[in-house]
Design a protein around this motif. Sequence first.
Motif, short mmCIF file in Angstrom:
data_model
loop_
_atom_site.label_atom_id
_atom_site.label_comp_id
_atom_site.label_asym_id
_atom_site.label_seq_id
_atom_site.Cartn_x
_atom_site.Cartn_y
_atom_site.Cartn_z
N UNK A 1 106.11 4.09 18.23
CA UNK A 1 106.37 2.77 18.80
C UNK A 1 105.37 1.75 18.25
N UNK A 2 105.84 0.52 18.02
CA UNK A 2 104.98 -0.54 17.52
C UNK A 2 104.89 -1.64 18.57
N UNK A 3 103.66 -2.05 18.82
CA UNK A 3 103.42 -3.07 19.83
C UNK A 3 102.82 -4.30 19.14
N UNK A 4 103.07 -5.46 19.74
CA UNK A 4 102.48 -6.70 19.23
C UNK A 4 101.85 -7.46 20.39
N UNK A 5 100.63 -7.93 20.15
CA UNK A 5 99.93 -8.79 21.11
C UNK A 5 99.89 -10.18 20.50
N UNK A 6 100.58 -11.13 21.11
CA UNK A 6 100.63 -12.50 20.62
C UNK A 6 99.90 -13.41 21.59
N UNK A 7 99.13 -14.36 21.04
CA UNK A 7 98.36 -15.27 21.88
C UNK A 7 98.55 -16.70 21.42
N UNK A 8 98.73 -17.59 22.39
CA UNK A 8 98.73 -19.02 22.11
C UNK A 8 97.39 -19.56 22.61
N UNK A 9 96.61 -20.13 21.70
CA UNK A 9 95.21 -20.48 21.98
C UNK A 9 95.08 -21.96 22.31
N UNK A 10 94.29 -22.24 23.32
CA UNK A 10 93.88 -23.61 23.62
C UNK A 10 92.37 -23.59 23.86
N UNK A 11 91.80 -24.70 24.25
CA UNK A 11 90.35 -24.77 24.40
C UNK A 11 89.86 -23.88 25.54
N UNK A 12 89.12 -22.82 25.18
CA UNK A 12 88.48 -21.97 26.18
C UNK A 12 89.37 -20.93 26.83
N UNK A 98 105.62 -25.02 25.36
CA UNK A 98 104.53 -24.78 26.30
C UNK A 98 103.70 -23.64 25.75
N UNK A 99 102.49 -23.48 26.25
CA UNK A 99 101.63 -22.37 25.79
C UNK A 99 102.31 -21.03 26.03
N UNK A 100 102.91 -20.89 27.19
CA UNK A 100 103.59 -19.63 27.52
C UNK A 100 104.77 -19.39 26.59
N UNK A 101 105.57 -20.44 26.35
CA UNK A 101 106.74 -20.31 25.48
C UNK A 101 106.32 -19.95 24.06
N UNK A 102 105.25 -20.60 23.56
CA UNK A 102 104.80 -20.34 22.19
C UNK A 102 104.32 -18.90 22.02
N UNK A 103 103.63 -18.37 23.01
CA UNK A 103 103.16 -16.98 22.93
C UNK A 103 104.34 -16.01 22.85
N UNK A 104 105.35 -16.25 23.67
CA UNK A 104 106.54 -15.38 23.64
C UNK A 104 107.28 -15.51 22.30
N UNK A 105 107.39 -16.72 21.77
CA UNK A 105 108.09 -16.92 20.50
C UNK A 105 107.32 -16.27 19.34
N UNK A 106 105.98 -16.32 19.39
CA UNK A 106 105.19 -15.64 18.36
C UNK A 106 105.48 -14.14 18.35
N UNK A 107 105.57 -13.56 19.55
CA UNK A 107 105.82 -12.13 19.65
C UNK A 107 107.25 -11.78 19.22
N UNK A 108 108.23 -12.56 19.65
CA UNK A 108 109.63 -12.25 19.33
C UNK A 108 109.93 -12.42 17.85
#
Length: 410
Positions: A1-12, A98-108
Amino acid sequence: MTYVLALDISMGKSYAVIYEDDTCLWEDSITHTKTGFSYLLAEIMNLPSIPEVVFESTGIYSRPLETFCQNNQLPYILLNPLQAKKQLEEATLRSWKTDKQDAHQLARSHWRNKRKPKLIQIDTYLVLRELSRFYQEVEADIKRNRMYLHNCLQLTFPELEHFFSNRLTPYALTLIGLYPHPDLVLESTPTKIKNRLMKTTRKKISENRARKKAEELVSYAKDSYPATQVDSVHCQRAAYYAEKLQDLLQQKDDLRIQLIEKAHQLEEFTLYATIPGIGELTSALLIGELGDIRRFETSNQLNAFVGIDIRRYQSGKYIGKDHINKRGNPKGRKILYFTVRNMIRQQRSAPNHIVDYYYKLKRQPTPKKDKVATVACMNKLLKCMHSMVRNHTSYAYAHPVSKTNNIPVV
């Protein structure tokens, strides 16, 4: 199985999601603190295998996350902002960010794109990059403060600029700080000015030279016609900028020494310095901005990194004029530009095929404009440097062929 950890970064902080194929297993917001990164590491360790970490480069805000990955031996993919934007636009047509949406899109979108892990350079290259950036910041501050000083002196004592018509010197700045107005000079004597200069200047100055400068100062003061009084705030400003410039010049000199000492540890420092027109400081600055160019398989990739690859546009019968992309490293592009200009100025010191190419472009049936020819020479210089480093060969004007692998130097 392959997993991906995606993060959307903002200040801090960052919004993180973990996916297995198209299924979200975990998501949460984490802070860029010991507590936040410990929480993230615990989630990673709970997975059956190490995930592929992917996030967008956001300058200083993404650096803590890079450090976290490096400290925990986590391979990560650092996306260029333009690259990330295009990939996310391909994933959805909705104008909803949104930050949440971008993180999900990076992973998908991870499985649909060929994303390569970031190649970690050794610490020497990273230190040189920071020193190079600091050096350029100090240079910019010197230019800015010199302009401020010029404006002040035009009101208080314009003749003082004769002391640094070509370059700033410690004794000239000392004189400006002590005597920003001609009335202050006329209240004293050449002997007192000489003694004060010898006692106050940050670098040693001979008695004869100090006496000569004092006599020149008195001569200028007698004929000067200032626009302000001796108690004007502009005199305070002139003294302030003179002192600040001395500090900046000392900092610049210290950084130059650090840059050269650090770059001496690398093979390419010596190789670059064999090219006519490139000295030790320029060689160190080039390494600081370009890094380890062995990580680029071709010189075209290096060109794209710097931002001098060609942008071409054609639609139907319309063919746009070619331009360079300017999407790469602007600081590296600036250093390369001035390196080529310096080669042209110093062309008589040694034969140089980069300079030959410049004049060839200028002499063509349709001569190239100066900047166009210079950028073409930047491209040729990068090809030369890339070949030299990858083949461990010094510069040779005759373009010799390596005896070991029959690969040209250029």
